[in-house]
Design a protein around this motif. Structure first.
Motif, mmCIF file in Angstrom:
data_model
loop_
_atom_site.group_PDB
_atom_site.id
_atom_site.type_symbol
_atom_site.label_atom_id
_atom_site.label_comp_id
_atom_site.label_asym_id
_atom_site.label_seq_id
_atom_site.Cartn_x
_atom_site.Cartn_y
_atom_site.Cartn_z
ATOM 1 N N TYR A 103 0.838 -1.207 0.000
ATOM 2 C CA TYR A 103 0.000 0.000 0.000
ATOM 3 C C TYR A 103 0.872 1.255 0.000
ATOM 4 C CZ TYR A 103 -2.857 3.709 2.083
ATOM 5 O OH TYR A 103 -3.475 4.905 2.349
ATOM 6 N N LEU A 104 1.897 1.281 0.851
ATOM 7 C CA LEU A 104 2.777 2.448 0.920
ATOM 8 C C LEU A 104 3.522 2.669 -0.396
ATOM 9 C CD1 LEU A 104 4.092 1.885 4.527
ATOM 10 C CD2 LEU A 104 2.650 3.792 3.760
ATOM 11 N N VAL A 105 4.026 1.600 -0.996
ATOM 12 C CA VAL A 105 4.703 1.716 -2.295
ATOM 13 C C VAL A 105 3.747 2.309 -3.334
ATOM 14 C CG1 VAL A 105 5.554 0.312 -4.231
ATOM 15 C CG2 VAL A 105 6.490 -0.013 -1.952
ATOM 16 N N MET A 124 2.947 6.122 -2.321
ATOM 17 C CA MET A 124 4.155 6.931 -2.445
ATOM 18 C C MET A 124 4.623 6.996 -3.895
ATOM 19 S SD MET A 124 5.913 5.475 1.064
ATOM 20 C CE MET A 124 7.526 6.204 0.882
ATOM 21 N N ASP A 125 3.922 6.295 -4.774
ATOM 22 C CA ASP A 125 4.176 6.243 -6.212
ATOM 23 C C ASP A 125 5.611 5.853 -6.553
ATOM 24 O OD1 ASP A 125 3.442 6.268 -8.871
ATOM 25 O OD2 ASP A 125 3.842 8.418 -9.120
ATOM 26 N N CYS A 126 6.129 4.869 -5.857
ATOM 27 C CA CYS A 126 7.487 4.384 -6.136
ATOM 28 C C CYS A 126 7.609 3.891 -7.579
ATOM 29 C CB CYS A 126 7.865 3.282 -5.157
ATOM 30 S SG CYS A 126 7.855 3.808 -3.425
ATOM 31 N N THR A 127 6.537 3.257 -8.101
ATOM 32 C CA THR A 127 6.592 2.765 -9.479
ATOM 33 C C THR A 127 6.658 3.919 -10.477
ATOM 34 O OG1 THR A 127 4.186 2.611 -9.605
ATOM 35 C CG2 THR A 127 5.371 0.602 -8.990
ATOM 36 N N TYR A 154 9.551 11.482 3.073
ATOM 37 C CA TYR A 154 9.486 10.110 3.553
ATOM 38 C C TYR A 154 10.135 9.952 4.927
ATOM 39 C CZ TYR A 154 8.249 9.003 -1.299
ATOM 40 O OH TYR A 154 7.658 8.951 -2.532
ATOM 41 N N GLY A 155 10.941 10.921 5.326
ATOM 42 C CA GLY A 155 11.543 10.900 6.660
ATOM 43 C C GLY A 155 10.507 10.940 7.767
ATOM 44 N N LYS A 156 9.302 11.302 7.422
ATOM 45 C CA LYS A 156 8.212 11.396 8.396
ATOM 46 C C LYS A 156 7.449 10.073 8.559
ATOM 47 C CE LYS A 156 7.986 16.295 8.321
ATOM 48 N NZ LYS A 156 9.380 16.465 8.208
#
Length: 164
Positions: free
Chosen positions: A32-34, A37-40, A118-120
């Motif tokens: 879900y986070l990936v 966070m739109d990593c793709t 993302y540090g948060k």
């Protein structure tokens, strides 16, 4: 005596199934986070060319970003391939890079990677994200670069052009 043994076995079974559910939930949370966070959006081949290769999700991009004065940076392979991806990184290494922008080799990631935001991530979410990345099927895909500001690229890249 038999009833005590049955009770102990039943309790052990519940604990084991609870930990499996917890692990499955953590992996689902990481997925879900990936996604959110739109990593793709950066780390999947073909995305910047308008044709994301979803047979190789998160395997790195063949199109980079030019950061004026710094060079050209290609989003790396986030799968656990040991040669071209995160396979030799620990979960702690992944969490540190995502939160602080510092790789295990000490190199600072460029700010186009939103590690400041993302540090948060909570500790639980950072662990779920790293665990999910470690759970992926390894994909061997060597991305170009990074290249210094004066190096000549051999692969496409995006740049910012200021109006004149």
């Amino acid at each position: 005596m038999r009833s005590i043994i049955r009770t102990a076995l039943a309790a052990g079974s519940l604990l084991m199934s609870g930990s499996l559910v917890s692990a499955q939930t953590q992996t689902q949370r990481g997925e879900y986070l990936v996604t959110i966070m739109d990593c793709t959006g950066c780390h999947t081949p073909g995305t910047f060319l308008g044709k994301p290769d979803m047979q190789r999700p998160l395997a790195g991009s063949e199109v980079g970003f030019q950061i004026p004065g710094l060079g050209i940076f290609y989003p790396p392979n986030l799968t656990p391939d040991p040669e071209t991806g995160l396979g030799r990184w620990s979960e702690a290494d992944i969490i540190k890079a995502v939160r602080t922008g510092v790789r295990p080799d000490g190199r600072q990631l460029v700010p186009v990677m939103p590690y400041h935001s993302y540090g948060k991530l909570t500790d639980a979410d950072a662990k779920a994200l790293a665990g999910y990345l470690k759970s992926l099927k390894p994909v061997r895909n060597q991305v170009p670069g990074p290249l210094g500001a004066n190096e000549k690229p051999s692969a496409p890249y995006l740049t910012v052009v200021m109006p004149r």
